[in-house]
Structures are given as C-alpha cells and as structure tokens.
Design a protein around this motif. Sequence first.
Motif, PDB file in Angstrom:
ATOM      1  N   VAL A  74      -2.183  11.628  -0.958  1.00  0.00           N
ATOM      2  CA  VAL A  74      -3.025  10.780  -0.316  1.00  0.00           C
ATOM      3  C   VAL A  74      -4.279  10.670  -0.937  1.00  0.00           C
ATOM      4  N   THR A  75      -4.647  11.812  -1.859  1.00  0.00           N
ATOM      5  CA  THR A  75      -6.017  11.761  -2.440  1.00  0.00           C
ATOM      6  C   THR A  75      -6.009  10.445  -3.641  1.00  0.00           C
ATOM      7  N   LEU A  76      -4.745  10.611  -4.175  1.00  0.00           N
ATOM      8  CA  LEU A  76      -4.286   9.534  -5.269  1.00  0.00           C
ATOM      9  C   LEU A  76      -4.360   8.164  -4.476  1.00  0.00           C
ATOM     10  N   ALA A  77      -3.590   8.005  -3.413  1.00  0.00           N
ATOM     11  CA  ALA A  77      -3.471   6.791  -2.491  1.00  0.00           C
ATOM     12  C   ALA A  77      -5.042   6.342  -2.116  1.00  0.00           C
ATOM     13  N   ALA A  78      -5.820   7.055  -1.818  1.00  0.00           N
ATOM     14  CA  ALA A  78      -7.016   6.812  -1.234  1.00  0.00           C
ATOM     15  C   ALA A  78      -8.103   6.171  -2.493  1.00  0.00           C
ATOM     16  N   ARG A  79      -7.965   6.801  -3.618  1.00  0.00           N
ATOM     17  CA  ARG A  79      -8.532   6.496  -4.896  1.00  0.00           C
ATOM     18  C   ARG A  79      -7.947   5.168  -5.320  1.00  0.00           C
ATOM     19  N   ALA A 137      -6.407   5.570   7.535  1.00  0.00           N
ATOM     20  CA  ALA A 137      -5.911   6.116   8.908  1.00  0.00           C
ATOM     21  C   ALA A 137      -4.703   5.542   9.585  1.00  0.00           C
ATOM     22  N   LEU A 138      -4.978   3.973   9.537  1.00  0.00           N
ATOM     23  CA  LEU A 138      -3.792   3.359  10.327  1.00  0.00           C
ATOM     24  C   LEU A 138      -2.638   3.492   9.506  1.00  0.00           C
ATOM     25  N   ASP A 139      -2.616   3.396   7.981  1.00  0.00           N
ATOM     26  CA  ASP A 139      -1.512   3.569   7.176  1.00  0.00           C
ATOM     27  C   ASP A 139      -0.860   4.926   7.336  1.00  0.00           C
ATOM     28  N   ALA A 140      -1.686   5.870   7.495  1.00  0.00           N
ATOM     29  CA  ALA A 140      -1.323   7.488   7.778  1.00  0.00           C
ATOM     30  C   ALA A 140      -0.517   7.355   9.233  1.00  0.00           C
ATOM     31  N   LEU A 141      -1.301   6.772  10.234  1.00  0.00           N
ATOM     32  CA  LEU A 141      -0.635   6.748  11.555  1.00  0.00           C
ATOM     33  C   LEU A 141       0.713   6.056  11.651  1.00  0.00           C
ATOM     34  N   MET A 142       0.809   4.820  11.067  1.00  0.00           N
ATOM     35  CA  MET A 142       2.067   3.825  10.915  1.00  0.00           C
ATOM     36  C   MET A 142       3.043   4.688  10.032  1.00  0.00           C
ATOM     37  N   GLY A 143       2.863   5.511   8.974  1.00  0.00           N
ATOM     38  CA  GLY A 143       3.534   6.001   8.294  1.00  0.00           C
ATOM     39  C   GLY A 143       4.261   7.280   8.984  1.00  0.00           C
ATOM     40  N   SER A 144       3.396   7.949   9.653  1.00  0.00           N
ATOM     41  CA  SER A 144       3.910   9.277  10.329  1.00  0.00           C
ATOM     42  C   SER A 144       4.671   8.746  11.565  1.00  0.00           C
ATOM     43  N   VAL A 145       4.558   7.804  12.314  1.00  0.00           N
ATOM     44  CA  VAL A 145       5.228   7.191  13.458  1.00  0.00           C
ATOM     45  C   VAL A 145       6.747   6.879  12.737  1.00  0.00           C
ATOM     46  N   ARG A 203       0.822  -1.324  -0.084  1.00  0.00           N
ATOM     47  CA  ARG A 203      -0.001  -0.180  -0.139  1.00  0.00           C
ATOM     48  C   ARG A 203       0.849   1.250  -0.015  1.00  0.00           C
ATOM     49  N   PRO A 204       0.546   2.281  -0.806  1.00  0.00           N
ATOM     50  CA  PRO A 204       1.499   3.510  -0.970  1.00  0.00           C
ATOM     51  C   PRO A 204       1.553   4.351   0.217  1.00  0.00           C
ATOM     52  N   ALA A 205       0.130   4.298   0.867  1.00  0.00           N
ATOM     53  CA  ALA A 205      -0.001   5.474   1.871  1.00  0.00           C
ATOM     54  C   ALA A 205       0.906   5.651   3.016  1.00  0.00           C
ATOM     55  N   PRO A 206       1.314   4.420   3.523  1.00  0.00           N
ATOM     56  CA  PRO A 206       2.570   4.616   4.824  1.00  0.00           C
ATOM     57  C   PRO A 206       3.636   5.047   4.453  1.00  0.00           C
ATOM     58  N   TRP A 207       4.256   4.726   2.959  1.00  0.00           N
ATOM     59  CA  TRP A 207       5.451   5.115   2.633  1.00  0.00           C
ATOM     60  C   TRP A 207       5.198   6.965   2.136  1.00  0.00           C
ATOM     61  N   LEU A 265      -4.244  15.038   8.875  1.00  0.00           N
ATOM     62  CA  LEU A 265      -4.300  15.699   7.483  1.00  0.00           C
ATOM     63  C   LEU A 265      -4.724  14.631   6.499  1.00  0.00           C
ATOM     64  N   ALA A 266      -3.919  13.527   6.733  1.00  0.00           N
ATOM     65  CA  ALA A 266      -3.922  12.539   5.551  1.00  0.00           C
ATOM     66  C   ALA A 266      -5.316  11.878   5.530  1.00  0.00           C
ATOM     67  N   THR A 267      -5.720  11.601   6.864  1.00  0.00           N
ATOM     68  CA  THR A 267      -7.099  11.061   6.884  1.00  0.00           C
ATOM     69  C   THR A 267      -8.342  11.682   6.652  1.00  0.00           C
ATOM     70  N   LEU A 268      -8.256  13.059   7.022  1.00  0.00           N
ATOM     71  CA  LEU A 268      -9.315  14.058   6.397  1.00  0.00           C
ATOM     72  C   LEU A 268      -9.175  14.131   4.879  1.00  0.00           C
ATOM     73  N   VAL A 269      -8.024  14.239   4.385  1.00  0.00           N
ATOM     74  CA  VAL A 269      -7.997  14.253   2.845  1.00  0.00           C
ATOM     75  C   VAL A 269      -8.447  13.069   2.317  1.00  0.00           C
ATOM     76  N   ALA A 270      -7.898  12.013   2.794  1.00  0.00           N
ATOM     77  CA  ALA A 270      -8.621  10.668   2.360  1.00  0.00           C
ATOM     78  C   ALA A 270     -10.015  10.562   2.447  1.00  0.00           C
ATOM     79  N   ARG A 271     -10.762  10.818   3.425  1.00  0.00           N
ATOM     80  CA  ARG A 271     -12.138  10.688   3.704  1.00  0.00           C
ATOM     81  C   ARG A 271     -12.867  11.552   2.468  1.00  0.00           C
ATOM     82  N   ARG A 272     -12.282  13.008   2.453  1.00  0.00           N
ATOM     83  CA  ARG A 272     -13.069  13.762   1.413  1.00  0.00           C
ATOM     84  C   ARG A 272     -12.841  13.090  -0.193  1.00  0.00           C
ATOM     85  N   ALA A 273     -11.737  12.451  -0.240  1.00  0.00           N
ATOM     86  CA  ALA A 273     -11.482  11.819  -1.681  1.00  0.00           C
ATOM     87  C   ALA A 273     -12.361  10.653  -1.849  1.00  0.00           C
TER      88      ALA A 273
END
Length: 289
Positions: A179-184, A216-224, A21-25, A272-280
């Motif tokens: 993140v928009t591209l990753a969510a789609r 959200a989990l991908d974003a959290l793991m990536g940010s940590v 998955r690209p989101a964590p990276w 930010l990643a979670t909110l943007v992904a939700r919107r996308a």
Amino acid sequence: MMAWLLPPPAMRRLLPDQRRRPAPWIVGLMTFVSLVVGAAGASVLGAVVELRDEAAGRWSLQVTGTSAEAARAEQLLRAASQVSAVERVPDKELRQTLRQWLGPAADTLDLPLPALADVTLRPGADGAALAARLERQVASARLTPYAAELKPLLATLGSLAILAIGLLVVLAIALAAAVTLAARATLDANRATLDVLHGIGATDRQLLGLVQRRIALDALMGSVAGALAAVVVVALALLPARGLLPGWQASAPLGLGELVLLVLLPLAQALLATLVARRALQHALAEVP
C-alpha cells in the motif's frame, strides 16, 4: 464519516480517474488470503481444543495376558471409585481392524489379540495413580491416557495454528509495504494536478485528504471483494472438512469468537491500508520542496 469517504463531485474531479489503480487489487488479494489463512488457523485451533477436551478423562486399557487377567483388570477398574465407565472393545472389531492391515489372512492366522477397553475417569481423578495400582495387581495390564496417544497430533495441529498466526503477521507487513508503494504511485500519477492545487494555495493537509480519500475507498472496495471471495472458498472447501474427524459432525467448525474476528479482519485490513497510505503520503508530501 461519509462526507470524508464520499467527497462532492467537484472535489472528486480534481483527481483524474484511474481505471487500473493497484490499491483495490492489492488489498483485495491480501484480504482474501488473510481470511482463508485465518479461517484455516481458527479451525485447526478449534480442533486442538476439541480433541484435548475429548481426550480429557479418557484412558485406554490394554491387557496382553490371559482372558482371566483381562477380566480381573476390568473388574478392578469397575470397582474403582475414580472410574465412571469401562467399555470393552469387542474382538470382532479388533479382527476387522487387523483385516485392514493383513487382509483375509487375519481370519486364518492364529494371532493372540490383546484385550482392549475404553476407560472414562471421573473429573479430578488421579489416572496415573490408578494406572500404577492396576499394573501392580495385574502385571500384563496397561492403562494409558488418550492425551499421550494424541500428543504428537496435537503438537502438529498446534504448530499449524502458530504458522497461520505467523502468516497473518507476514501478510499484514506485506500489505503495509504494498500500500505504501501504491500510495506513492497514486501521488506521482497525479503530481501535476497536485502541483497546480499547491500553487493556488492548497495546503498539504488538503492535498493529503484528497489523495487519502481515494486510497481509503480503494482499500474498502478491495477488502469487501476479497472478503466475499474468501467466504465462497471457505464455504466450499473448509466447512465440509469438519466431518473428517469423528465427533465433528455435530459441532460448529468455528466458534462465535472466531467468526467475529474473521468478520472484523477485512475492516482491519482496510483501516491498516488507509493508515499506512496516510503515513506514506505525509512523507511524500514532506519531501516536496
């Protein structure tokens, strides 16, 4: 909150696991760069404030005339009520400085050296008026503020701090787009499963929550992960640099406020990643007939 982030195993199995998955990276890389840029910008901004505070009330006396004129200028400054200290720079130090430019010839050349002294004014003293009065009484004496000499350096450091803030804004915009591209991409990769769930009565809100949990989990793991990598880089590269300028050895490179902001930055990136992904995802699901 934990139930929203960690759904039951039965629900997690609805979406097949994707090892690449690209989101964590994406989030990890953006968080790493943002923390390094933020730490550098905060250090530069702290240097500007510290140098400005150090230069406040400090002036430099230069006398290009005779030794009698130099002694006269020092005497006038020591007698002035606005001055708290006058420290003469020894001629030996001037010769050593000159030797760095001219080499051994500095010891043999008969070069006239100006008399230099560090002058410290009391808080609230009018340095400009004192400098004008001193110049009227001793024509060869000049009293200049340290702030004027440091102005080009402070302007450069201030520009670097503004550049760091601009980079953080650009990184936030880039993170939102990525993140928009990753969510789609996640939605398209699981389109068949989502169509089946939609066909048996699942609502768009349920499908949105299912995919959003993964993002959200991908974003959290990536940010940590990005934050941990940035901490290592900052500790190895930025913290030892505080000794490059005199007076920094005993001071912290980052203040408490800057440290709090840097600690909150990974969480802000994940949010930010979670909110943007939700919107996308909302827009993507709305496009599905």
